[in-house]
Scaffold this motif. Sequence first.
Motif, short mmCIF file in Angstrom:
data_model
loop_
_atom_site.label_atom_id
_atom_site.label_comp_id
_atom_site.label_asym_id
_atom_site.label_seq_id
_atom_site.Cartn_x
_atom_site.Cartn_y
_atom_site.Cartn_z
N ILE A 112 0.73 -1.37 0.09
CA ILE A 112 -0.09 0.08 0.06
C ILE A 112 0.89 1.40 -0.02
CG2 ILE A 112 -0.25 0.17 2.54
CD1 ILE A 112 -3.41 0.90 2.09
N ASP A 113 2.03 1.18 0.69
CA ASP A 113 3.01 2.22 0.46
C ASP A 113 3.57 2.68 -0.81
OD1 ASP A 113 2.70 2.13 3.47
OD2 ASP A 113 4.78 1.68 3.85
N GLU A 114 3.72 1.50 -1.64
CA GLU A 114 4.24 1.75 -3.15
C GLU A 114 3.11 2.20 -3.96
OE1 GLU A 114 7.35 1.35 -3.44
OE2 GLU A 114 7.58 0.70 -1.44
N LEU A 115 1.72 1.79 -3.60
CA LEU A 115 0.57 2.40 -4.29
C LEU A 115 0.42 3.76 -3.96
CD1 LEU A 115 -1.97 -0.39 -4.11
CD2 LEU A 115 -0.50 0.11 -6.10
N ALA A 116 0.56 4.15 -2.88
CA ALA A 116 0.59 5.74 -2.46
C ALA A 116 1.71 6.50 -3.00
CB ALA A 116 0.59 5.69 -0.98
N ASP A 117 2.68 6.05 -3.44
CA ASP A 117 3.79 6.61 -3.88
C ASP A 117 3.31 7.17 -5.55
OD1 ASP A 117 6.35 7.95 -4.10
OD2 ASP A 117 7.41 6.18 -4.78
N PHE A 118 2.54 6.44 -6.20
CA PHE A 118 2.18 6.85 -7.55
C PHE A 118 1.24 8.11 -7.36
CE2 PHE A 118 3.07 2.38 -8.07
CZ PHE A 118 3.88 2.51 -9.50
N VAL A 119 0.66 8.55 -6.12
CA VAL A 119 -0.06 9.64 -6.16
C VAL A 119 0.54 10.57 -5.14
CG1 VAL A 119 -2.37 8.63 -6.31
CG2 VAL A 119 -1.52 8.53 -4.15
N VAL A 157 -1.44 0.58 -12.10
CA VAL A 157 -0.14 0.68 -11.61
C VAL A 157 0.40 -0.45 -10.72
CG1 VAL A 157 -0.39 3.26 -11.39
CG2 VAL A 157 -0.98 1.82 -9.41
N VAL A 158 -0.74 -1.36 -10.30
CA VAL A 158 -0.05 -2.65 -9.74
C VAL A 158 0.77 -3.48 -10.52
CG1 VAL A 158 -0.95 -5.06 -8.73
CG2 VAL A 158 -2.31 -2.85 -8.40
N ASP A 159 0.43 -3.62 -11.76
CA ASP A 159 1.80 -4.30 -12.71
C ASP A 159 3.02 -3.80 -12.49
OD1 ASP A 159 -0.43 -5.96 -13.46
OD2 ASP A 159 -0.82 -4.91 -15.13
N VAL A 189 -1.31 -15.16 3.54
CA VAL A 189 -2.18 -14.65 4.51
C VAL A 189 -2.30 -13.30 4.61
CG1 VAL A 189 -4.11 -14.69 6.25
CG2 VAL A 189 -3.02 -16.81 5.31
N SER A 190 -2.62 -12.19 4.02
CA SER A 190 -2.24 -10.74 4.06
C SER A 190 -3.33 -9.81 4.56
CB SER A 190 -1.55 -10.53 2.73
OG SER A 190 -1.20 -9.18 2.75
N GLY A 191 -3.03 -9.02 5.10
CA GLY A 191 -3.98 -7.68 5.33
C GLY A 191 -3.85 -6.74 4.28
N GLY A 192 -2.99 -7.31 3.16
CA GLY A 192 -2.90 -6.43 1.87
C GLY A 192 -3.69 -6.74 0.99
N PHE A 193 -3.49 -6.81 -0.28
CA PHE A 193 -4.66 -6.86 -1.30
C PHE A 193 -4.28 -8.13 -2.18
CE2 PHE A 193 -3.62 -2.46 -0.40
CZ PHE A 193 -4.61 -2.28 0.53
N THR A 194 -5.39 -8.75 -2.68
CA THR A 194 -5.47 -9.86 -3.48
C THR A 194 -4.71 -9.74 -5.03
OG1 THR A 194 -7.77 -9.17 -4.22
CG2 THR A 194 -7.40 -11.03 -2.64
N LEU A 195 -4.63 -8.27 -5.24
CA LEU A 195 -4.28 -8.02 -6.58
C LEU A 195 -2.64 -8.36 -6.39
CD1 LEU A 195 -5.87 -4.46 -7.24
CD2 LEU A 195 -5.91 -6.46 -8.62
N ASP A 207 0.11 -22.76 -2.09
CA ASP A 207 -1.17 -23.34 -2.25
C ASP A 207 -2.30 -22.62 -2.44
OD1 ASP A 207 -0.37 -26.25 -2.24
OD2 ASP A 207 0.31 -25.83 -0.33
N GLU A 208 -2.21 -21.52 -1.68
CA GLU A 208 -3.31 -20.53 -1.69
C GLU A 208 -2.99 -19.37 -1.08
OE1 GLU A 208 -6.67 -20.55 1.54
OE2 GLU A 208 -6.29 -22.63 0.96
N ASN A 209 -3.82 -18.17 -1.43
CA ASN A 209 -3.69 -16.93 -0.81
C ASN A 209 -5.03 -16.40 -0.26
OD1 ASN A 209 -4.52 -14.47 -3.08
ND2 ASN A 209 -3.67 -16.53 -3.81
N ARG A 210 -5.07 -15.41 0.43
CA ARG A 210 -6.00 -14.65 1.18
C ARG A 210 -5.81 -13.31 1.58
NH1 ARG A 210 -9.47 -19.06 5.22
NH2 ARG A 210 -9.30 -20.86 3.91
N ALA A 211 -6.66 -12.43 1.16
CA ALA A 211 -6.26 -10.97 1.23
C ALA A 211 -7.35 -10.30 1.43
CB ALA A 211 -5.06 -10.45 0.47
N ASN A 212 -7.18 -9.02 1.37
CA ASN A 212 -8.31 -7.86 1.02
C ASN A 212 -8.57 -7.67 -0.39
OD1 ASN A 212 -9.19 -7.31 3.93
ND2 ASN A 212 -7.20 -6.57 4.08
N ILE A 213 -9.84 -7.31 -0.75
CA ILE A 213 -10.07 -6.99 -2.13
C ILE A 213 -10.29 -5.32 -2.42
CG2 ILE A 213 -11.80 -7.17 -3.98
CD1 ILE A 213 -12.60 -10.07 -2.89
N LEU A 214 -9.47 -4.82 -3.15
CA LEU A 214 -9.37 -3.29 -3.55
C LEU A 214 -10.61 -3.37 -4.60
CD1 LEU A 214 -5.92 -1.99 -3.71
CD2 LEU A 214 -7.74 -1.47 -2.48
#
Length: 311
Positions: A112-119, A157-159, A189-195, A207-214
């Motif tokens: 999320i810090d890296e995404l914020a850098d784009f703005v 910007v995620v890519d 398992v992350s408090g970050g994002f599935t993206l 095997d799997e991943n779980r996170a928040n959905i933006l």
Amino acid sequence: MTHVATLVGAPGAGTLTPEILAAAAKRLPGAGKPVILAPGEAADIPFAPGAAHGNRADGAFADAAYCKAAVSVLQLGLGAQPLDIFVQPLEGRRKKLLLADMDSTMIGQECIDELADFVGLKAKVAAITERAMRGEIAFEPALRERVALLAGLDAGVVDKAIEERITLTSGGTALVRTMRAHGAYTALVSGGFTLFTSRIAEKIGFDENRANILLVERGKFVGKVLEPILGKAAKLATLQDLAARKELELNETLAIGDGANDLAMLEAAGLGVAYRAKPAVATAAQARVEHGDLTALLFAQGFRAEEFVME
């Protein structure tokens, strides 16, 4: 021998000398001959606490308290040596379920810090992230506040962030793939994002991943995350859910993370490890990694370096 102390140094540093191993063995009751897991880097010292340990209160909690105290004894005895130390029962040390945090654990950044850098808001968002990870503010409202600042940002910007900014933590791929090769189930398992988690999990081999959905509309972030938020309680629930699904006891599980939202799952897991963690998390966790890389968790389970699955 009923217990084992595992000493791990940084890869390639040659920290773990015969003299250090001998000094550590002197501080462990009934210590046996060290077992070298990686020359100069990692070794097991089996030992038998004996009657002194047997007089403690029964139960896993008492044993965990004893193991944590033994780590402190070794750290004091060895001084300022740059070593990570694990003390645990020999029985059941190889875990069958791994839960791992992503940001600042399996990767070196906070997404999320890296995404914020784009703005142009990285400093502001990073300050909130740091307070949340230290447990100074609640995770869920802090996430909502930070996500709101991303409103209108192109989701593409995620890519760019993954390609140019995100780095995998050393030893993480070996940790996941070696455990899977020996029958363990692994989940990011992350408090970050599935993206991010979907891509990172695939790269590493989970095997799997779980996170928040933006939430995204017309290719841009809405500034909101789908509720309910995956936070501290949800990480613990994931550990319990996956253990039940795999018909495992919690003492057969391993969890690793660095932030306050990881602490509940770290405390509940059979082996909960704080990785380069915030002070309160490092203090409360059963074990910590400050010097080695993520392969330290393989050494803690008794794997030798030549057993590691690198790809």
